[in-house]
Design a protein around this motif. Structure first.
Motif, short mmCIF file in Angstrom:
data_model
loop_
_atom_site.label_atom_id
_atom_site.label_comp_id
_atom_site.label_asym_id
_atom_site.label_seq_id
_atom_site.Cartn_x
_atom_site.Cartn_y
_atom_site.Cartn_z
N LEU A 20 0.35 -39.36 -107.57
CA LEU A 20 0.29 -38.37 -108.66
C LEU A 20 -0.76 -38.76 -109.70
N ASP A 21 -0.75 -40.01 -110.12
CA ASP A 21 -1.74 -40.48 -111.10
C ASP A 21 -3.16 -40.35 -110.55
N LEU A 22 -3.35 -40.79 -109.30
CA LEU A 22 -4.66 -40.71 -108.68
C LEU A 22 -5.14 -39.27 -108.63
N TRP A 23 -4.29 -38.36 -108.17
CA TRP A 23 -4.68 -36.97 -107.99
C TRP A 23 -5.05 -36.34 -109.34
N ARG A 41 0.21 -34.65 -114.17
CA ARG A 41 0.97 -35.06 -112.98
C ARG A 41 1.92 -33.95 -112.56
N GLU A 42 2.52 -33.27 -113.53
CA GLU A 42 3.49 -32.21 -113.21
C GLU A 42 2.82 -31.00 -112.56
N ASP A 43 1.55 -30.76 -112.86
CA ASP A 43 0.81 -29.69 -112.19
C ASP A 43 0.60 -30.03 -110.71
N VAL A 44 0.37 -31.29 -110.44
CA VAL A 44 0.06 -31.77 -109.09
C VAL A 44 1.33 -31.96 -108.25
N PRO A 46 4.10 -30.35 -107.31
CA PRO A 46 4.54 -29.46 -106.22
C PRO A 46 3.67 -29.56 -104.97
N GLU A 47 2.38 -29.76 -105.15
CA GLU A 47 1.50 -29.90 -103.98
C GLU A 47 1.77 -31.22 -103.25
N HIS A 51 3.00 -31.94 -99.34
CA HIS A 51 2.41 -32.93 -98.43
C HIS A 51 3.49 -33.85 -97.87
N PHE A 52 4.38 -34.32 -98.73
CA PHE A 52 5.45 -35.23 -98.28
C PHE A 52 6.39 -34.53 -97.30
N VAL A 53 6.69 -33.26 -97.53
CA VAL A 53 7.53 -32.50 -96.59
C VAL A 53 6.83 -32.42 -95.24
N ALA A 54 5.54 -32.10 -95.25
CA ALA A 54 4.79 -32.03 -94.00
C ALA A 54 4.77 -33.38 -93.29
#
Length: 174
Positions: A20-23, A41-44, A46-47, A51-54
């Motif tokens: 999250l921090d990196l993104w 971080r909160e914007d990122v 959900p995406e 990715h983690f679900v996939a």
């Protein structure tokens, strides 16, 4: 000091927070990783959850690079094709190197580690990625062995009146 790469790392709070921090940091530094600055971080989040679900479903895999202090410094996600005629290549998504590490060869190291990882995947003959035009990314990926194989002019709307090309790149593995 070189990065230490891990394919399919254990997902826990430290890795989640590091990605999250990196993104967010890459996006806010102007990186073309699916968002337009400014982001939090909160914007990122959900995406990243998608990715983690996939990953949990076996559709994505994660390559992460840690710096000498053990922090997440680079990532690349692999996405497998589900179309029966395209299972011989894999997508590379969300390729990131932390801004403080850029210019030190870490991007090239990440791309080499990604190619090495892809070579271990059963039946994979090539890696494809897309990048946002106008940032010189095509030259970087080209220097890593990728070939431009397509371009959709103006496909990415960064802001009203600011459209960028969506550039398709391919790295044959064999």
């Amino acid at each position: 000091m070189p990065l230490t790469f891990t394919l399919d790392p254990a997902i826990g709070p430290a890795l989640r927070d590091g990605v999250l921090d990196l993104w967010a940091d890459v996006t806010n530094a102007g990186g073309a990783v699916g968002f337009v600055p400014p982001v939090t971080r909160e914007d990122v989040r959900p995406e990243l959850v998608r990715h983690f679900v996939a990953m949990a479903e076996g559709r994505h895999r994660l390559l992460v690079g840690h710096d000498e202090e053990g922090r997440v410094a680079a990532t690349a996600f692999f996405a497998f094709n589900t179309h029966r005629l395209m299972t011989h290549w894999v997508w590379l998504y969300t390729v990131m190197v932390h801004p403080k590490h850029q210019g030190q060869g870490y991007g090239r190291a990440l791309m080499a580690a990604a190619a090495d990882a892809a070579r271990t995947f059963d039946g994979i003959e090539a890696v494809r990625l897309t990048c946002r035009g106008g940032l010189g990314l095509e030259r970087f990926y080209g220097s890593c062995g990728y070939q431009e194989v397509g371009r959709v002019p103006g496909a990415i709307r960064v802001a009203p009146g600011d459209h960028r090309d969506d550039v398709f790149m391919l790295l044959p593995l064999r």
